[in-house]
Design a protein around this motif. Structure first.
Motif, short mmCIF file in Angstrom:
data_model
loop_
_atom_site.label_atom_id
_atom_site.label_comp_id
_atom_site.label_asym_id
_atom_site.label_seq_id
_atom_site.Cartn_x
_atom_site.Cartn_y
_atom_site.Cartn_z
N ILE A 195 0.84 -1.20 0.00
CA ILE A 195 0.00 0.00 0.00
C ILE A 195 0.87 1.25 0.00
N MET A 196 1.92 1.24 0.83
CA MET A 196 2.81 2.40 0.88
C MET A 196 3.55 2.58 -0.43
N LEU A 197 3.98 1.47 -1.05
CA LEU A 197 4.69 1.59 -2.33
C LEU A 197 3.78 2.16 -3.41
N ILE A 198 2.53 1.71 -3.44
CA ILE A 198 1.58 2.26 -4.41
C ILE A 198 1.39 3.75 -4.18
N TRP A 199 1.24 4.12 -2.91
CA TRP A 199 1.06 5.53 -2.56
C TRP A 199 2.26 6.36 -3.00
N VAL A 200 3.45 5.80 -2.77
CA VAL A 200 4.69 6.51 -3.13
C VAL A 200 4.79 6.69 -4.63
N HIS A 201 4.55 5.63 -5.39
CA HIS A 201 4.76 5.68 -6.84
C HIS A 201 3.67 6.46 -7.55
N ARG A 202 2.52 6.65 -6.90
CA ARG A 202 1.52 7.54 -7.48
C ARG A 202 1.82 8.99 -7.16
N GLY A 203 2.79 9.22 -6.28
CA GLY A 203 3.18 10.58 -5.95
C GLY A 203 2.21 11.31 -5.06
N TRP A 204 1.40 10.58 -4.30
CA TRP A 204 0.40 11.22 -3.46
C TRP A 204 1.03 11.68 -2.15
N THR A 205 0.43 12.70 -1.56
CA THR A 205 1.01 13.31 -0.37
C THR A 205 0.84 12.43 0.87
N VAL A 206 1.80 12.55 1.77
CA VAL A 206 1.68 11.92 3.09
C VAL A 206 1.75 13.00 4.17
N LYS A 207 1.60 14.24 3.75
CA LYS A 207 1.90 15.34 4.67
C LYS A 207 0.70 15.91 5.39
N ARG A 208 -0.44 16.01 4.77
CA ARG A 208 -1.50 16.75 5.43
C ARG A 208 -2.87 16.25 4.99
N ARG A 209 -3.82 16.50 5.88
CA ARG A 209 -5.23 16.26 5.57
C ARG A 209 -5.70 17.43 4.71
N LEU A 210 -6.48 17.14 3.69
CA LEU A 210 -6.86 18.19 2.76
C LEU A 210 -8.18 18.85 3.17
N PRO A 211 -8.14 20.13 3.54
CA PRO A 211 -9.38 20.84 3.87
C PRO A 211 -10.15 21.16 2.60
N PRO A 212 -11.44 21.49 2.72
CA PRO A 212 -12.27 21.72 1.54
C PRO A 212 -11.75 22.81 0.61
N ASP A 213 -11.16 23.89 1.16
CA ASP A 213 -10.70 24.95 0.29
C ASP A 213 -9.52 24.50 -0.56
N VAL A 214 -8.68 23.62 0.00
CA VAL A 214 -7.57 23.08 -0.79
C VAL A 214 -8.11 22.15 -1.87
N ILE A 215 -9.08 21.34 -1.52
CA ILE A 215 -9.68 20.43 -2.50
C ILE A 215 -10.29 21.22 -3.64
N ALA A 216 -10.98 22.31 -3.32
CA ALA A 216 -11.60 23.12 -4.36
C ALA A 216 -10.56 23.76 -5.27
N ARG A 217 -9.39 24.09 -4.70
CA ARG A 217 -8.34 24.72 -5.50
C ARG A 217 -7.62 23.71 -6.38
N TRP A 218 -7.40 22.51 -5.82
CA TRP A 218 -6.63 21.51 -6.56
C TRP A 218 -7.51 20.68 -7.50
N TRP A 219 -8.78 20.52 -7.13
CA TRP A 219 -9.71 19.79 -7.98
C TRP A 219 -10.90 20.71 -8.29
N PRO A 220 -10.71 21.73 -9.13
CA PRO A 220 -11.80 22.69 -9.38
C PRO A 220 -12.99 22.01 -10.04
N LEU A 221 -14.17 22.47 -9.68
CA LEU A 221 -15.39 21.96 -10.30
C LEU A 221 -15.44 22.41 -11.76
N PRO A 222 -15.95 21.55 -12.63
CA PRO A 222 -16.06 21.96 -14.05
C PRO A 222 -17.02 23.13 -14.20
N GLU A 223 -16.64 24.05 -15.07
CA GLU A 223 -17.50 25.22 -15.29
C GLU A 223 -18.76 24.81 -16.04
N LYS A 224 -19.88 25.33 -15.57
CA LYS A 224 -21.15 25.05 -16.23
C LYS A 224 -21.28 25.96 -17.46
#
Length: 241
Positions: free
Chosen positions: A208-237
């Motif tokens: 599991i850790m190797l998969i996480w590492v090789h996908r380049g996903w963070t291990v540093k912080r819990r993502l608050p909603p404002d960060v999620i909105a910035r990094w995964w913006p909703l598609p424009e209608k």
């Protein structure tokens, strides 16, 4: 030294895409929170349910040797360190299957439930513990690794953590049998089977850790909603006016 992907200026490349059903603000708030300062998201609901189950174990004087309050303290650790939601969920699930198994006597009612617990708990908690060690600057942050062979170290450390948990679990069962007169350890074969299940779970935790590492996903912080909105913006209608 490679860039710190956990704090990259363009971190969207370091995370998997969100499923289509999360493409609405309501769905994102439901899954990611934050609902309120106390119950932030569905994981906190599971955490609160575990607290209720642990209190019931004590009030009913049922399987108290399972140390229900210790279980509750364990699931508070990933929240206290704002760990990534996946690892937070791992710890809560691992502790829940053990706690609910004791409350509803699943260890006796379901054949093989004991082996499932001995497999799942080291698998999930070993990976989460490695992330916690990274947060405490004790273990190597995979985002800062220089050599690819350092991934072997990540795998081995995670595996050994899980194997240690499996061994401690058996030591505790021995202590409970001696101190409380329980029969958690049925036989030598049962104990060896539990350790084998834990070792296999620890191996999966390492992967599991190797998969996480090789996908380049963070291990540093819990993502608050404002960060999620910035990094995964909703598609424009589209403008239909």
């Amino acid at each position: 030294m490679p860039p710190d992907r956990s704090f990259s200026d363009d971190p969207r490349a370091s995370f998997p895409p969100l499923p289509a059903w999360l493409d609405t603000p309501r769905a994102r708030r439901l899954v990611f929170g934050d609902w309120n300062p106390i119950i932030r998201d569905p994981i906190d609901v599971l955490r609160a349910a575990l607290l209720v189950g642990s209190v019931l174990l004590i009030l009913l004087d049922k399987n108290v040797e399972a140390a229900p309050l210790v279980t509750v303290l364990i699931v508070l650790v990933p929240r206290a360190f704002d760990m990534p939601r996946l690892f937070d969920l791992m710890v809560v699930v691992a502790m829940s299957i053990q706690a609910w198994g004791n409350l509803f006597d699943l260890f006796d009612r379901i054949h093989g439930y004991d082996k499932v617990v001995h497999f799942v708990v080291p698998m999930l908690t070993s990976a989460a513990t490695y992330v916690l060690l990274v947060r405490l600057d004790v273990a190597l942050d995979p985002a800062r690794r220089v050599l690819s062979r350092q991934d072997v170290g990540t795998f081995l450390i995670t595996f050994l953590i899980g194997l240690g948990y499996a061994s401690l679990y058996e030591l505790y069962e021995f202590f409970a049998d001696e101190a409380f007169g329980t029969t958690l350890q049925k036989s030598l074969g049962d104990t060896n089977g539990d350790i084998l299940a834990g070792a296999l779970g620890a191996l999966c935790g390492g992967w599991i850790m190797l998969i996480w590492v090789h996908r380049g996903w963070t291990v540093k912080r819990r993502l608050p909603p404002d960060v999620i909105a910035r990094w995964w913006p909703l598609p424009e209608k589209p403008d239909t006016r």
